[in-house]
Design a protein around this motif. Structure first.
Motif, mmCIF file in Angstrom:
data_model
loop_
_atom_site.group_PDB
_atom_site.id
_atom_site.type_symbol
_atom_site.label_atom_id
_atom_site.label_comp_id
_atom_site.label_asym_id
_atom_site.label_seq_id
_atom_site.Cartn_x
_atom_site.Cartn_y
_atom_site.Cartn_z
ATOM 1 N N LEU A 78 0.789 -1.221 0.000
ATOM 2 C CA LEU A 78 0.000 0.000 0.000
ATOM 3 C C LEU A 78 0.830 1.284 0.000
ATOM 4 O O LEU A 78 0.709 2.119 0.895
ATOM 5 C CB LEU A 78 -0.963 0.008 1.191
ATOM 6 C CG LEU A 78 -1.715 -1.287 1.438
ATOM 7 C CD1 LEU A 78 -2.645 -1.147 2.611
ATOM 8 C CD2 LEU A 78 -2.487 -1.696 0.215
ATOM 9 N N MET A 142 -10.883 9.953 8.297
ATOM 10 C CA MET A 142 -10.392 9.260 7.096
ATOM 11 C C MET A 142 -9.951 7.830 7.447
ATOM 12 O O MET A 142 -10.018 6.932 6.633
ATOM 13 C CB MET A 142 -9.199 9.992 6.478
ATOM 14 C CG MET A 142 -9.529 11.295 5.825
ATOM 15 S SD MET A 142 -10.571 11.140 4.375
ATOM 16 C CE MET A 142 -9.456 10.439 3.183
ATOM 17 N N GLU A 143 -9.511 7.648 8.684
ATOM 18 C CA GLU A 143 -9.062 6.321 9.114
ATOM 19 C C GLU A 143 -10.224 5.357 9.293
ATOM 20 O O GLU A 143 -10.061 4.153 9.141
ATOM 21 C CB GLU A 143 -8.294 6.427 10.440
ATOM 22 C CG GLU A 143 -6.956 7.134 10.340
ATOM 23 C CD GLU A 143 -5.917 6.345 9.558
ATOM 24 O OE1 GLU A 143 -6.022 5.114 9.512
ATOM 25 O OE2 GLU A 143 -5.019 6.983 8.968
ATOM 26 N N THR A 144 -11.398 5.908 9.669
ATOM 27 C CA THR A 144 -12.505 4.995 10.012
ATOM 28 C C THR A 144 -13.764 5.146 9.151
ATOM 29 O O THR A 144 -14.518 4.196 8.991
ATOM 30 C CB THR A 144 -12.924 5.203 11.488
ATOM 31 O OG1 THR A 144 -13.168 6.602 11.680
ATOM 32 C CG2 THR A 144 -11.850 4.736 12.448
ATOM 33 N N PHE A 146 -14.900 7.176 5.511
ATOM 34 C CA PHE A 146 -14.769 8.128 4.401
ATOM 35 C C PHE A 146 -16.018 8.998 4.288
ATOM 36 O O PHE A 146 -15.939 10.199 4.059
ATOM 37 C CB PHE A 146 -14.580 7.384 3.086
ATOM 38 C CG PHE A 146 -13.180 6.889 2.839
ATOM 39 C CD1 PHE A 146 -12.092 7.436 3.505
ATOM 40 C CD2 PHE A 146 -12.936 5.874 1.913
ATOM 41 C CE1 PHE A 146 -10.805 6.982 3.274
ATOM 42 C CE2 PHE A 146 -11.652 5.417 1.664
ATOM 43 C CZ PHE A 146 -10.582 5.971 2.351
ATOM 44 N N SER B 163 -12.857 3.431 4.460
ATOM 45 C CA SER B 163 -11.842 4.128 5.273
ATOM 46 C C SER B 163 -10.449 3.598 4.935
ATOM 47 O O SER B 163 -10.321 2.557 4.291
ATOM 48 C CB SER B 163 -12.107 3.926 6.760
ATOM 49 O OG SER B 163 -11.918 2.575 7.092
ATOM 50 N N PHE B 164 -9.440 4.335 5.394
ATOM 51 C CA PHE B 164 -8.066 3.856 5.226
ATOM 52 C C PHE B 164 -7.912 2.471 5.857
ATOM 53 O O PHE B 164 -7.275 1.587 5.298
ATOM 54 C CB PHE B 164 -7.094 4.818 5.926
ATOM 55 C CG PHE B 164 -6.750 6.049 5.128
ATOM 56 C CD1 PHE B 164 -7.137 6.189 3.815
ATOM 57 C CD2 PHE B 164 -6.004 7.074 5.705
ATOM 58 C CE1 PHE B 164 -6.814 7.326 3.086
ATOM 59 C CE2 PHE B 164 -5.671 8.211 4.988
ATOM 60 C CZ PHE B 164 -6.076 8.339 3.678
ATOM 61 N N GLN B 165 -8.499 2.327 7.058
ATOM 62 C CA GLN B 165 -8.348 1.053 7.769
ATOM 63 C C GLN B 165 -9.005 -0.099 7.014
ATOM 64 O O GLN B 165 -8.462 -1.198 6.959
ATOM 65 C CB GLN B 165 -8.933 1.165 9.183
ATOM 66 C CG GLN B 165 -8.028 1.984 10.076
ATOM 67 C CD GLN B 165 -8.581 2.175 11.472
ATOM 68 O OE1 GLN B 165 -9.643 1.652 11.827
ATOM 69 N NE2 GLN B 165 -7.863 2.938 12.280
ATOM 70 N N PHE B 167 -9.309 -0.282 3.808
ATOM 71 C CA PHE B 167 -8.410 -0.574 2.687
ATOM 72 C C PHE B 167 -7.245 -1.436 3.133
ATOM 73 O O PHE B 167 -6.909 -2.421 2.492
ATOM 74 C CB PHE B 167 -7.875 0.729 2.070
ATOM 75 C CG PHE B 167 -8.669 1.151 0.894
ATOM 76 C CD1 PHE B 167 -8.379 0.680 -0.373
ATOM 77 C CD2 PHE B 167 -9.742 2.003 1.043
ATOM 78 C CE1 PHE B 167 -9.137 1.049 -1.458
ATOM 79 C CE2 PHE B 167 -10.506 2.389 -0.027
ATOM 80 C CZ PHE B 167 -10.211 1.918 -1.289
ATOM 81 N N GLU B 168 -6.669 -1.033 4.266
ATOM 82 C CA GLU B 168 -5.507 -1.782 4.763
ATOM 83 C C GLU B 168 -5.872 -3.228 5.041
ATOM 84 O O GLU B 168 -5.155 -4.144 4.653
ATOM 85 C CB GLU B 168 -4.977 -1.122 6.032
ATOM 86 C CG GLU B 168 -4.040 0.018 5.721
ATOM 87 C CD GLU B 168 -3.560 0.726 6.950
ATOM 88 O OE1 GLU B 168 -2.459 1.264 6.915
ATOM 89 O OE2 GLU B 168 -4.296 0.752 7.952
#
Lengths: 218, 321
Positions: A78, A142-144, A146, B163-165, B167-168
């Protein structure tokens, strides 16, 4: 696998610390600027809040460096996420730098704020405080989520528009003045510096919105 | 008494070819391009699966290549000619970091020599026709399957990530599946590719095929270790990759190659993989690396060039043997 999880955890911790530090700095800046606008600062340099803003900027720099070092430690899967996270943290740091610059500028500003500008300038200050906080929430989301982050970007855009109107309203007032051109010029600069921080926040929120749109299409 | 030294020459040439094939092996390009594993890990895994694949799966395809293509009697100069011309063409393309089909090079050399010595009747056209059909079909299948696999994954999985998480997490799962499918490809591909090195030697007879396959596996692995990096790096840059997209490109190659190897059909893993990567780029509307024309050109040149090379070097070789 364990190593990757540990790295992720460290990154999350650093990111949270960084964001908390920015929140503290932004809050200090808000009160410092409020006091300055209302002419309540006895000694701008000795003021505790100013010292805290400077300290906060330094802490943010260190945390950012640690975060970036860890982010690029292992260029594994990634790479696009690494790149995007790098862009987010550096853009947030630039906003902190703007506040640090503004606080130093206020120290050397040799006049009082025009009384007729105080109300609008306070509103602009409040807008800047709220916008940056919204931006921090957005970057955390953005982490959890969108979709939640996406909604916030529109609120930030709205705040920036309000700030834009306020800026020109105040410029219209000070540019009418025929006396003390230096004071006019230096006061214009304060308005611009506050507005630029809001504008930088909108720039980053546009970038985040772009990411939300971009990710599902990868 | 002459037989043992001659066989030794064959085996040495097979080792050389297997080494060159290993150097041109780009199986791990997608997973390397997706930055899921490092080059060091690529080389370790490629070595293990090259040896295992050659040993366990190599026999069927080797026999097709060795016994079924030519109607003329396979003599010592013919074997040496085919091995040397394949090796030359492989080393030239590896030098330019271009992935070519070893299968095409070997079969091109066999047909070239068959036509040169026996005319139109020297070659078993029925077997060639079946191979050509697969050669045409396999990249097309690779392209189409990759295109639709990507679209399906995109619609039902990637589009729903929020979310980014997310995707990861998802990409990590794909990374593991990708690793599994690549290892499977490397395994079946080693079985398919080693036939190009030992097939024609098998045609001569009197050789312990298991021992030969094991040695070939070792040589394939050595080729990957010594020369393989360039081609892997070059191909990994055709289009931007990450685990889920690399998985879309890898699945058709893994499945078709496994079926082909079990059925004894010599297939080109390189062609399928490049076609899959092009299919992937088309599905994503993503830009492709400049210079793709060089890869296509060397593909087109491989077949005739290997044949012409074989015809050219047959004279000097038959003079010595």
């Amino acid at each position: 696998m364990k190593k990757l999880k540990e790295k992720k955890l460290k990154l999350d911790t650093l990111n949270t610390e960084f964001q908390e530090e920015i929140r503290t700095g932004v809050e200090k800046m808000f009160f410092y600027l409020s006091d300055f606008i209302d002419n309540k600062l006895v000694d701008p340099i000795a003021d505790e809040k100013f010292q805290e803003i400077i300290l906060c900027e330094k802490k943010c720099d260190r945390l950012k460096e640690k975060y970036i070092e860890l982010l690029f430690k292992e260029k594994r899967a990634l790479p696009f996420l690494v790149e995007d996270r790098y862009n987010i943290i550096t853009s947030l740091d630039k906003i902190v730098n703007r506040f640090e610059f503004l606080s130093r500028y206020l120290q050397v500003y040799p006049f009082e704020i025009y009384p007729e500008l105080r109300k609008d300038l306070n509103t602009l200050n409040k807008l800047s405080f709220d916008t940056i906080n919204q931006l921090l929430n957005c970057s955390l989301l953005m982490e959890t989520s969108f979709s939640a982050a996406y909604e916030i970007t529109f609120e930030i855009e709205k705040s920036r528009r309000e700030a834009h109107d306020l800026k020109f309203k105040m410029l219209n007032i000070i540019f009418q003045k025929t006396e003390e051109p230096l004071r006019v010029n230096l006061t214009w600069k304060i308005i611009s510096l506050i507005y630029d921080a809001i504008s930088a926040a909108e720039e980053l929120s546009d970038y985040l919105r772009g990411l939300v749109i971009k990710y599902p299409s990868r | 008494m002459m037989i043992i030294p001659i066989l030794m020459i064959f085996v040495l040439l097979s080792i050389l070819i297997a080494f060159a094939i290993g150097g041109n092996d780009e199986t791990f390009a997608t997973i390397y391009g997706a930055k899921t594993i490092t080059m060091k890990e690529v080389l370790i895994l490629a070595t293990i699966f090259a040896i295992m694949g050659a040993f366990f799966l190599g026999q069927a395809v080797s026999e097709t290549v060795g016994k079924d293509i030519l109607y003329i009697k396979i003599t010592i100069p013919i074997v040496i000619t085919i091995l040397v011309s394949t090796a030359i063409w492989l080393i030239v393309s590896s030098y330019f970091e271009l992935p070519i089909s070893t299968t095409h090079a070997t079969i091109g050399a066999i047909i070239g020599i068959g036509l040169f010595l026996g005319g139109g009747e020297g070659v078993n056209w029925v077997v060639i026709a079946e191979m050509v059909l697969w050669w045409i079909l396999s990249p097309i299948i690779g392209f189409v399957v990759t295109y639709f696999t990507y679209k399906i994954i995109h619609k039902f999985i990637i589009n729903k990530l929020d979310s980014f998480q997310d995707f990861e997490r998802t990409e990590r799962i794909f990374a593991y599946i990708l690793l599994g499918s690549i290892c499977l490809t490397a395994f079946s591909r080693a079985g398919n590719d080693c036939s190009n090195a030992v097939g024609i030697v098998v045609g001569v007879g009197d050789v312990d095929i298991n021992l030969l396959l094991f040695i070939t596996g070792l040589s394939l692995a050595s080729g990957i270790l010594v020369l393989g990096r360039g081609v892997i790096k070059n191909l990994s840059k055709i289009t931007e990759l990450h685990p889920s997209t690399a998985f879309s490109a890898e699945i058709p190659t893994a499945v078709i190659l496994l079926i082909g190897t079990i059925r004894g059909i010599p297939l080109s893993g390189s062609h399928m993989l490049v076609a899959s990567l092009i299919g992937l780029a088309k599905a994503r509307n993503a830009p492709m690396k400049k210079g793709l024309w060089k890869i296509i050109l060397i593909w087109l040149l491989t077949f005739p060039m290997a044949g012409i090379l074989a015809i050219i070097i047959y004279g000097p070789i038959s003079f010595f043997f």
